[in-house]
Design an enzyme around this catalytic site. Structure first.
Site, mmCIF file in Angstrom:
data_model
loop_
_atom_site.group_PDB
_atom_site.id
_atom_site.type_symbol
_atom_site.label_atom_id
_atom_site.label_comp_id
_atom_site.label_asym_id
_atom_site.label_seq_id
_atom_site.Cartn_x
_atom_site.Cartn_y
_atom_site.Cartn_z
ATOM 1 N N ASN A 154 0.809 -1.303 -0.031
ATOM 2 C CA ASN A 154 -0.013 -0.037 -0.171
ATOM 3 C C ASN A 154 0.681 1.227 0.095
ATOM 4 O O ASN A 154 1.894 1.288 0.727
ATOM 5 C CB ASN A 154 -0.929 0.107 1.112
ATOM 6 C CG ASN A 154 -1.843 -1.354 1.059
ATOM 7 O OD1 ASN A 154 -2.165 -1.916 0.108
ATOM 8 N ND2 ASN A 154 -2.636 -1.503 2.508
ATOM 9 N N CYS B 69 16.888 14.893 -10.074
ATOM 10 C CA CYS B 69 18.177 15.067 -9.373
ATOM 11 C C CYS B 69 18.102 13.519 -8.379
ATOM 12 O O CYS B 69 18.920 13.313 -7.602
ATOM 13 C CB CYS B 69 18.467 16.192 -8.432
ATOM 14 S SG CYS B 69 16.974 16.498 -7.194
ATOM 15 N N HIS C 207 6.007 -0.804 -2.471
ATOM 16 C CA HIS C 207 5.557 -0.099 -3.734
ATOM 17 C C HIS C 207 5.719 1.657 -3.451
ATOM 18 O O HIS C 207 4.989 2.332 -4.337
ATOM 19 C CB HIS C 207 4.203 -0.307 -4.203
ATOM 20 C CG HIS C 207 4.060 -1.724 -4.617
ATOM 21 N ND1 HIS C 207 2.675 -2.364 -4.876
ATOM 22 C CD2 HIS C 207 5.027 -2.587 -4.866
ATOM 23 C CE1 HIS C 207 3.207 -3.782 -5.479
ATOM 24 N NE2 HIS C 207 4.448 -3.688 -5.589
ATOM 25 N N SER D 260 -4.552 -9.646 -3.472
ATOM 26 C CA SER D 260 -5.138 -10.578 -4.343
ATOM 27 C C SER D 260 -4.119 -11.601 -4.927
ATOM 28 O O SER D 260 -4.664 -12.417 -5.648
ATOM 29 C CB SER D 260 -5.824 -9.869 -5.083
ATOM 30 O OG SER D 260 -4.634 -9.061 -6.320
ATOM 31 N N CYS E 27 16.983 20.761 -6.820
ATOM 32 C CA CYS E 27 17.227 20.974 -7.807
ATOM 33 C C CYS E 27 16.992 22.190 -8.482
ATOM 34 O O CYS E 27 17.797 22.844 -9.521
ATOM 35 C CB CYS E 27 17.765 19.875 -8.693
ATOM 36 S SG CYS E 27 16.116 19.432 -9.622
ATOM 37 N N CYS F 22 12.150 13.154 -7.483
ATOM 38 C CA CYS F 22 12.539 14.055 -8.799
ATOM 39 C C CYS F 22 13.301 13.284 -9.797
ATOM 40 O O CYS F 22 14.334 12.781 -9.471
ATOM 41 C CB CYS F 22 13.295 15.387 -8.162
ATOM 42 S SG CYS F 22 13.906 16.457 -9.546
HETATM 43 P P1 OAD Z 1 -6.168 -5.794 -4.714
HETATM 44 O O1 OAD Z 1 -6.944 -4.992 -5.462
HETATM 45 O O2 OAD Z 1 -5.472 -6.616 -6.217
HETATM 46 O O3 OAD Z 1 -6.448 -6.963 -4.023
HETATM 47 C C1 OAD Z 1 -7.324 -6.574 -2.982
HETATM 48 C C2 OAD Z 1 -7.403 -7.816 -2.047
HETATM 49 O O4 OAD Z 1 -8.132 -7.592 -0.778
HETATM 50 C C3 OAD Z 1 -8.593 -8.688 -2.796
HETATM 51 O O5 OAD Z 1 -8.270 -10.073 -2.801
HETATM 52 C C4 OAD Z 1 -9.775 -8.620 -1.814
HETATM 53 O O6 OAD Z 1 -10.645 -9.928 -1.754
HETATM 54 C C5 OAD Z 1 -9.197 -8.288 -0.509
HETATM 55 N N1 OAD Z 1 -10.258 -7.186 0.268
HETATM 56 C C6 OAD Z 1 -11.129 -6.382 -0.211
HETATM 57 N N2 OAD Z 1 -11.725 -5.861 0.868
HETATM 58 C C7 OAD Z 1 -11.390 -6.480 1.973
HETATM 59 C C8 OAD Z 1 -11.549 -6.377 3.356
HETATM 60 N N3 OAD Z 1 -12.549 -5.499 4.015
HETATM 61 N N4 OAD Z 1 -10.918 -7.354 4.205
HETATM 62 C C9 OAD Z 1 -10.071 -8.161 3.821
HETATM 63 N N5 OAD Z 1 -9.607 -8.279 2.487
HETATM 64 C C10 OAD Z 1 -10.145 -7.575 1.485
HETATM 65 O O7 OAD Z 1 -4.865 -5.248 -4.284
HETATM 66 P P2 OAD Z 1 -3.428 -5.641 -4.153
HETATM 67 O O8 OAD Z 1 -3.546 -7.074 -4.019
HETATM 68 O O9 OAD Z 1 -2.835 -4.753 -2.867
HETATM 69 O O10 OAD Z 1 0.342 -1.619 -7.435
HETATM 70 O O11 OAD Z 1 -2.724 -5.113 -5.397
HETATM 71 C C11 OAD Z 1 -1.374 -5.194 -5.408
HETATM 72 C C12 OAD Z 1 -0.866 -4.165 -6.155
HETATM 73 O O12 OAD Z 1 -1.614 -3.977 -7.440
HETATM 74 C C13 OAD Z 1 -0.830 -2.874 -5.681
HETATM 75 O O13 OAD Z 1 0.096 -2.378 -4.823
HETATM 76 C C14 OAD Z 1 -0.829 -1.927 -6.839
HETATM 77 C C15 OAD Z 1 -1.916 -2.696 -7.871
HETATM 78 O O14 OAD Z 1 -1.778 -2.507 -8.948
HETATM 79 C C16 OAD Z 1 0.794 -0.825 -8.230
HETATM 80 O O15 OAD Z 1 0.101 0.381 -8.321
HETATM 81 C C17 OAD Z 1 2.088 -0.878 -8.746
#
Ligand code: OAD
Length: 232
Positions: free
Chosen positions: A91, A119, A108, A177, A138, A116
């Site tokens: 996050n 620089c 992330h 996820s 810079c 920047c």
């Molecule tokens: P996702 O949106 O892919 O997944 C979120 C997960 O949280 C899902 O499996 C949901 O089922 C679960 N979820 C939703 N609500 C919930 C709750 N109240 N309690 C528990 N679980 C819950 O998000 P991330 O896995 O964090 O990267 O995504 C990974 C990366 O993809 C992010 O850091 C971001 C994104 O693109 C970049 O932007 C580079």
């Protein structure tokens, strides 16, 4: 006991910050290739700034929830026993810190920081970013971007993360996820290292089959239960 906890957007969902891959998630409404890649930023920096400015404001208006607070308690109580929590988050929000977690590994990056491109300076940045702003270090304009890791970029601190995984006695993944690597690969690595693994999520993730145990439900309920269990 040394616990490695990986968190994702699901841990902040009940604080009102959107996840990425739910039916109405951020990536169903916005194009990640336009808004979360170096190429997208080069093509239209104003659009990228607008997207992250809104997310930074939403973060400031949000408050940490019971899941964030439970992880703070876990850190404090493990340390009191000579143990350790390595809290590695995908996050870019600051809700773990605002709940009191002292050491948070933002693989992330962080939306409240700017980088920047001229620089290389990284600094705290709580306000909006804009193309015309000059870097305080810079003095050149046009190079400031959110200090977040985009698709195609290498997450921060992979060496330290690998070392922390190798040293861990438990691996837990919370609210993620399992669809973005390298974080999605941590459970397999933990398995190779013989570390017990647990998934804590609303529903089975893409890599659910690799976990030894699982706990499904909203993070505000499951994370306090997990912490109570880990603290015995
Ligand atoms: P996702 O949106 O892919 O997944 C979120 C997960 O949280 C899902 O499996 C949901 O089922 C679960 N979820 C939703 N609500 C919930 C709750 N109240 N309690 C528990 N679980 C819950 O998000 P991330 O896995 O964090 O990267 O995504 C990974 C990366 O993809 C992010 O850091 C971001 C994104 O693109 C970049 O932007 C580079």
């Amino acid at each position: 006991m040394k616990v490695f906890a990986l968190t994702g957007a699901g841990v902040s969902a009940e604080s009102g910050l959107g996840t990425f891959r739910s039916v109405d998630g951020l990536w169903s409404r916005f194009d990640p290739m336009r808004l979360a890649t170096p190429e997208g930023f080069a093509a239209d920096p104003a659009a990228v700034h607008e997207f992250y400015n809104l997310r930074r404001r939403n973060m400031a208006a949000a408050a940490p929830n019971a899941a964030h607070f439970a992880l703070t308690e876990l850190e404090t109580r493990l340390e009191a026993r000579g143990g350790e929590l390595f809290l590695c988050t995908q996050n870019i929000d600051d809700l773990h810190e605002r709940a009191g977690s002292r050491r948070v590994w933002h693989m992330h990056g962080e939306i409240a920081r700017a980088l920047c491109l001229h620089c290389g300076t990284r600094r705290d940045w709580r306000g909006d970013l804009a193309v015309e702003l000059a870097c305080p270090r810079c003095g050149r304009a046009g190079g400031l971007r959110p200090d977040v890791v985009w698709f195609g970029e290498v997450p921060y601190g992979m060496e330290e993360i690998e070392a922390a995984l190798e040293a861990a006695d438990r691996f837990v993944a919370i609210g993620t996820s399992g669809s973005v690597y390298p974080a999605a690969g941590f459970v397999a690595r933990a398995g190779d290292l013989g570390i017990p693994t647990m998934e804590v999520n609303l529903e089975p993730s893409d890599v659910a089959g690799l976990f030894g145990e699982s706990l499904y439900g909203p993070a505000t309920e499951t994370v306090p239960a997990l912490v109570a269990r880990l603290l015995g």
